[in-house]
Scaffold this active site. Structure first.
Site, PDB file in Angstrom:
ATOM      1  N   HIS A  62       7.132  -8.208  -1.414  1.00 59.35           N
ATOM      2  CA  HIS A  62       5.825  -8.176  -1.634  1.00 59.35           C
ATOM      3  C   HIS A  62       5.102  -9.775  -1.262  1.00 59.35           C
ATOM      4  CE1 HIS A  62       7.070  -4.748  -3.903  1.00 59.35           C
ATOM      5  NE2 HIS A  62       6.118  -4.218  -3.398  1.00 59.35           N
ATOM      6  N   GLU A 111       5.148   4.040   8.484  1.00 57.11           N
ATOM      7  CA  GLU A 111       4.780   2.856   8.960  1.00 57.11           C
ATOM      8  C   GLU A 111       4.732   3.000  10.587  1.00 57.11           C
ATOM      9  OE1 GLU A 111       6.781   2.744   6.566  1.00 57.11           O
ATOM     10  OE2 GLU A 111       5.558   2.047   4.967  1.00 57.11           O
TER      11      GLU A 111
END
Lengths: 395, 281
Positions: free
Chosen positions: A199, A129
């Protein structure tokens, strides 16, 4: 032997936890992110435990927009694809990249774009990322349009340094010689019914503490496309958080052509006189239902405001509303302490002190990580919001 | 499983029921066991790699002939944390086995979009770290490599990187349809020609240690055991919702306690809207 366990990001890109071990329903799944989104009607009757997966909100579509030309039925991920498609068609410098975007992305937001525009414009990156955002900053500084995807907002933190220290400060530190305003970072965001710690997060408040960034969160497909196109064309680095639970659940008539919805403008979705309800993303749909319940059960008239842009936010619209109603409820899924509701509350208190009839109320996530099996108790649902309204009215 | 973690506890974790050691907080497959020295899995990728270096350093200082083993995949090895962990463990001389399972795909991303060097093992020398690549579908090769890595890691206080080459026959998860990004023929090849389980089975059969009958009855018995554990876990209640608030800190903070009380007051008042009957009281 001491064992350090591997971080199995088994679901990270979208496994359905129910299905990942039931097997019974596995065939119902067709794509990665899809599994996360479907409430698996084929599985719904299997056990009573599935009851907890019932959505905590009802999506309420916007009226069909008439001002932007012909529309087509799209869900939220399709409206994102449509915005990206428009961008790739009109801006030859634009590139889209991230983990697994080449085959269409785990939430299917980039389906078909690689075939249509080429693999040099829509491509996978290595799994990193900080690399994705750093690379995106470089693309943008060099003058091209960078659209970076972080697979889940929960995984944006390795890129925190690149976003906070680099993207947000590029223009300022160079005396406006250089900037990365052409960078837009997209990431799926918010609770999904069973996403648990990693999540489900809504990390907007972390980034809202960082001048130089714009943060935008849409409530549905029409806003998603218009706001995403605004982020892409905006000359500041933008983070665009997409409520993942709405990717499939939210369907609207969305204009096919490109259009923009202005940033930093809140939208008053419903006018009211007694209480102002402020939210963004999925929570807007909870608020709309709460407004109806408050009217029916309590005879209380609520004004519902979708903030849409978290940073820089539309203080005027919110304060104007609170000056009228005298009461404010702010609701988000992220933990209450240090959440963006705190910022709104503080500002409104400064601006509207004499108008307030009751203390400003925050109905938010608790100060815990986002818990898997306790999600029905954790989320700021309509009953908690309704109760808060009652308290404000009876104050 | 080979360390002795009971099937019922695997199932309890997957169902997030009241027996889950993790108290129902994480998604399925995030196991952990204090008794078995298996640190609870977290979803973010590669974060365990530098942590393993730290744990190995502490273990080394205890001087108790122990090592740390850290599992990850070739995709996770692209994260910045992987670099940090490799470099720290080498410079700080940590008794640590890095076990990289290179199965060809990180969800849809094949290795040629993950790296262009010679895999993960080839990175070892760059960090001054012993490294070896093994056929990950050969049980004995993996066993022997790991045994030697452990011996050297402990004896010489240094990290050892193992790259086990294999193939992900299954989809990334049950929500994934991998035919969207790879051919069925490719999958079939590995499934039929080079599957670690069938290879071991053939080896054992050839030596007369295993037979078709053994295989059949073992499969039948295993399926039965799994289904029983499955059904048992499914029937079990979920953990008490109070556990939503514990373990955020070692001690309950006044603010959290207040939030806990306010949730309870609320849930009592609106009990018909909350699935209390599914949870322990």
């Amino acid at each position: 032997i001491t064992i350090m366990a591997a971080a199995a990001r088994f679901f990270v890109r979208g496994a359905h936890p129910k299905l990942s071990f039931s097997g019974v329903c596995a065939s119902a799944q067709r794509s990665l992110g899809a599994g996360l989104l479907k409430l698996s009607p084929s599985c719904a009757s299997r056990t009573k435990t599935h009851k907890r997966h019932a959505a905590h909100f009802t999506f309420q579509p916007d009226p069909v927009p008439t001002q932007y030309g012909p529309t087509q039925k799209m869900n939220l991920f399709q409206s994102v694809t449509s915005a990206l498609d428009n961008t790739l068609a009109s801006d030859p410098t634009a590139v889209i990249f991230g983990e697994d975007v080449a085959f269409g992305g785990v939430f299917r937001c980039t389906v078909g774009l690689r075939d249509k525009y080429g693999k040099d414009r829509v491509f996978n990156t290595p799994l990193c990322e900080q690399g994705i955002v750093g690379f995106g900053i470089g693309v943008a500084v060099a003058g091209a349009t960078a659209i970076a995807e972080i697979q889940f907002a929960d995984y944006i933190y390795p890129a925190f340094d690149q976003i906070v220290n680099e993207a947000a400060k590029y223009r300022y530190r160079s005396g406006n010689m250089f900037d990365c305003g052409n960078l837009t970072i997209r990431a799926p965001w918010g609770c999904v019914g069973h996403g648990s710690l990693y999540h489900s997060q809504s990390p907007e408040a972390f980034f809202a503490h960082c001048p130089g960034l714009k943060i935008v969160i849409p409530r549905g497909p029409v806003q998603a496309k218009g706001l995403l196109l605004s982020c892409i064309s905006d000359k500041n680095p933008c983070i665009f958080f997409e409520p993942k639970i709405l990717y499939r659940a939210a369907v609207e008539q969305v204009p096919v052509d490109a259009y923009t919805i202005p940033l930093s403008q809140a939208e008053v979705l419903q006018e009211g006189s007694d209480v102002t309800l402020v939210a963004w993303g999925t929570q807007i749909h909870v608020m709309k239902e709460v407004a109806n319940m408050a009217q029916e059960k309590l005879g209380v008239s609520c004004e519902v405001i979708d903030l849409q842009t978290i940073l820089p936010w539309d203080i005027d619209t919110v304060c104007k509303s609170v000056a009228k109603t005298g009461r404010l409820l702010i609701s988000h899924e992220a933990p209450v302490t240090g959440g963006f509701a705190a910022e709104i509350s503080s500002t409104v208190q400064e601006e509207c002190f004499l108008n307030l009839e009751a203390p400003i109320s925050r109905v938010c996530g608790y100060d815990t990580p986002f818990p898997h099996i306790f999600e029905p108790f954790y989320i700021p649902d309509k009953w908690k919001c309704l109760e808060a309204i009652k308290k404000m009215i009876n104050y | 499983m080979y360390r002795g973690f009971p099937l019922d506890l695997f199932m309890a974790q997957c169902y997030a029921n009241a027996d889950d050691l993790g108290k129902g907080r994480q998604m399925p497959v995030h196991y952990g066991s204090k008794d078995l020295n298996f640190v609870t899995i977290s979803s973010p990728l590669a974060t365990q790699i530098p942590q393993a270096a730290g744990a190995a350093y502490a273990v080394k200082r205890e001087n108790i002939n122990r090592a740390v083993i850290c599992y990850f995949g070739e995709g996770a090895a692209s994260e910045g944390d992987a670099h940090a962990g490799f470099n720290f463990s080498a410079t700080l001389e940590c008794p640590l086995i890095f076990f990289c399972r290179n199965n060809g795909y990180a969800i849809s991303t094949p290795t040629n979009e993950q790296y262009r060097g010679d895999g993960i093992a080839a990175r070892g020398p760059g960090y001054g770290m012993l490294s070896i690549r093994v056929d990950g579908n050969d049980v004995f090769a993996v066993y022997n490599a790991t045994k030697e890595a452990r011996r050297r890691a402990v004896a010489e206080n240094q990290p050892f990187l193992i790259e086990a080459m294999t193939y992900r026959i299954g989809h990334h998860s049950t929500s994934d349809d991998s035919s969207a990004y790879r051919s069925v023929d490719e999958v079939n090849y590995w499934d039929k020609q080079d599957h670690p389980i069938s290879r071991l089975r053939h080896y054992m059969t050839a030596r007369g240690w295993w037979s078709e009958d053994d295989e059949r009855s073992w499969r039948k018995q295993s399926r039965k055991t799994v289904m029983e554990a499955f059904e048992k876990a499914e029937r079990r209640l979920k953990p008490n919702p109070e556990l939503l608030f514990t373990d955020v800190y070692k001690e309950m903070t006044p603010q959290l306690d207040k939030q806990r009380e306010s949730l309870w007051r609320h849930v009592q008042q609106y009990k018909e809207h909350y699935p209390l009957d599914l949870y322990e009281k």
